[in-house]
Scaffold this motif. Structure first.
Motif, short mmCIF file in Angstrom:
data_model
loop_
_atom_site.label_atom_id
_atom_site.label_comp_id
_atom_site.label_asym_id
_atom_site.label_seq_id
_atom_site.Cartn_x
_atom_site.Cartn_y
_atom_site.Cartn_z
N MET A 7 0.84 -1.21 0.00
CA MET A 7 0.00 0.00 0.00
C MET A 7 0.87 1.26 0.00
SD MET A 7 -2.89 1.29 -0.25
CE MET A 7 -4.30 0.43 0.33
N VAL A 8 1.94 1.25 0.79
CA VAL A 8 2.85 2.39 0.83
C VAL A 8 3.49 2.60 -0.54
CG1 VAL A 8 5.03 3.24 1.80
CG2 VAL A 8 3.30 2.24 3.31
N LYS A 9 3.91 1.51 -1.21
CA LYS A 9 4.49 1.63 -2.54
C LYS A 9 3.49 2.19 -3.53
CE LYS A 9 8.20 -1.71 -2.48
NZ LYS A 9 8.78 -2.91 -3.08
N LYS A 10 2.23 1.76 -3.43
CA LYS A 10 1.20 2.27 -4.33
C LYS A 10 1.00 3.77 -4.12
CE LYS A 10 -1.72 -1.69 -5.33
NZ LYS A 10 -3.06 -2.24 -5.27
N ILE A 11 0.91 4.16 -2.85
CA ILE A 11 0.70 5.59 -2.53
C ILE A 11 1.88 6.41 -3.03
CG2 ILE A 11 0.55 7.26 -0.64
CD1 ILE A 11 -1.11 5.12 0.88
N MET A 12 3.10 5.93 -2.79
CA MET A 12 4.29 6.67 -3.24
C MET A 12 4.34 6.76 -4.76
SD MET A 12 5.79 7.88 -0.68
CE MET A 12 7.24 8.48 -1.51
N SER A 13 3.98 5.68 -5.45
CA SER A 13 4.01 5.72 -6.92
C SER A 13 2.97 6.70 -7.46
CB SER A 13 3.83 4.34 -7.54
OG SER A 13 2.53 3.86 -7.36
N VAL A 14 1.82 6.78 -6.80
CA VAL A 14 0.78 7.75 -7.23
C VAL A 14 1.27 9.17 -6.99
CG1 VAL A 14 -1.52 8.63 -6.70
CG2 VAL A 14 -1.18 6.19 -7.00
N ILE A 15 1.88 9.42 -5.84
CA ILE A 15 2.38 10.77 -5.53
C ILE A 15 3.47 11.17 -6.52
CG2 ILE A 15 3.70 12.12 -3.84
CD1 ILE A 15 2.12 10.58 -1.65
N ILE A 16 4.44 10.28 -6.74
CA ILE A 16 5.53 10.59 -7.67
C ILE A 16 5.00 10.77 -9.09
CG2 ILE A 16 7.62 9.64 -8.75
CD1 ILE A 16 8.24 8.38 -5.99
N ALA A 17 4.10 9.89 -9.52
CA ALA A 17 3.52 10.00 -10.86
C ALA A 17 2.75 11.31 -11.02
CB ALA A 17 2.62 8.81 -11.16
N THR A 18 2.02 11.71 -9.99
CA THR A 18 1.27 12.97 -10.04
C THR A 18 2.22 14.15 -10.17
OG1 THR A 18 -0.51 11.99 -8.73
CG2 THR A 18 -0.42 14.39 -8.83
N LEU A 19 3.28 14.18 -9.35
CA LEU A 19 4.25 15.28 -9.43
C LEU A 19 4.92 15.32 -10.80
CD1 LEU A 19 5.91 15.09 -5.90
CD2 LEU A 19 4.39 16.87 -6.77
N LEU A 20 5.37 14.16 -11.28
CA LEU A 20 5.99 14.12 -12.60
C LEU A 20 4.99 14.52 -13.70
CD1 LEU A 20 8.17 10.88 -12.45
CD2 LEU A 20 8.95 13.25 -12.46
N GLY A 21 3.74 14.14 -13.51
CA GLY A 21 2.70 14.54 -14.47
C GLY A 21 2.53 16.05 -14.53
N PHE A 22 2.49 16.69 -13.35
CA PHE A 22 2.38 18.16 -13.33
C PHE A 22 3.61 18.81 -13.96
CE2 PHE A 22 -0.94 17.92 -9.92
CZ PHE A 22 -1.88 18.68 -10.60
#
Length: 174
Positions: A7-22
């Motif tokens: 779950m922590v890996k999923k949350i971190m990947s979503v946060i990193i993907a969102t930042l990289l997306g922006f």
């Protein structure tokens, strides 16, 4: 691996993907705005960024620092604010020395003389964040190869969630 770690890996990947997306969206938006001649200082959602190219604001802001600029109402600029404004050739980031009506006098902290007067309408926005030395990386990410690497990295992070949760082959029971 325990369920909590996944779950922590999923949350971190979503946060990193969102930042990289922006970052990707902002860079593509800025690239299009500059290439079409619409502006030399693109503002995305009321924010713009600039890479500092001179030491005129040293020691507060150094060469290759990134300044994040936020558009504020013209009446809110005051003495001491660091702003980025439109000059003849490129955006300039300096500190406000005085404001009289809609006329603003700015000066780089390391400069001896004040700049030519500008109007508040020439100000892109107020500096709200300085990120040291990130300009080196951001310059590269604004190049076509850098944008491609950023997009690939975003896809890889997004897809890594699927790779991490692929079902493993069942062992044969004999």
């Amino acid at each position: 691996m325990p369920q909590g770690g996944t779950m922590v890996k999923k949350i971190m990947s979503v946060i990193i993907a969102t930042l990289l997306g922006f970052i990707l969206i902002g860079n593509v938006y800025g690239l299009v705005q500059r290439m079409t001649g619409q502006t030399v200082f693109p503002m995305f959602l009321g924010f713009g960024k600039a890479i500092v190219v001179s030491g005129s604001m040293d020691p507060a802001i150094k060469v290759n620092d990134i300044v994040l600029v936020h558009k504020v109402p013209q009446a809110r600029y005051q003495k001491g604010d660091i702003v980025t404004y439109r000059s003849d050739d490129y955006p300039v980031t300096h500190r406000i020395q005085s404001v009289t009506g809609d006329i603003v006098i700015t000066k780089g902290d390391a400069n001896d003389a004040a700049d030519q007067p500008i109007k508040t309408s020439d100000i892109y926005g107020k500096v709200v964040l300085v990120i040291p030395k990130l300009g080196y990386l951001l310059r590269w990410l604004q190049e076509p190869l850098g944008l491609m690497v950023l997009a690939t990295g975003l896809i890889a992070i997004w897809e890594s969630d699927k790779w991490l949760t692929l079902p493993r082959g069942k062992k044969d029971k004999k």
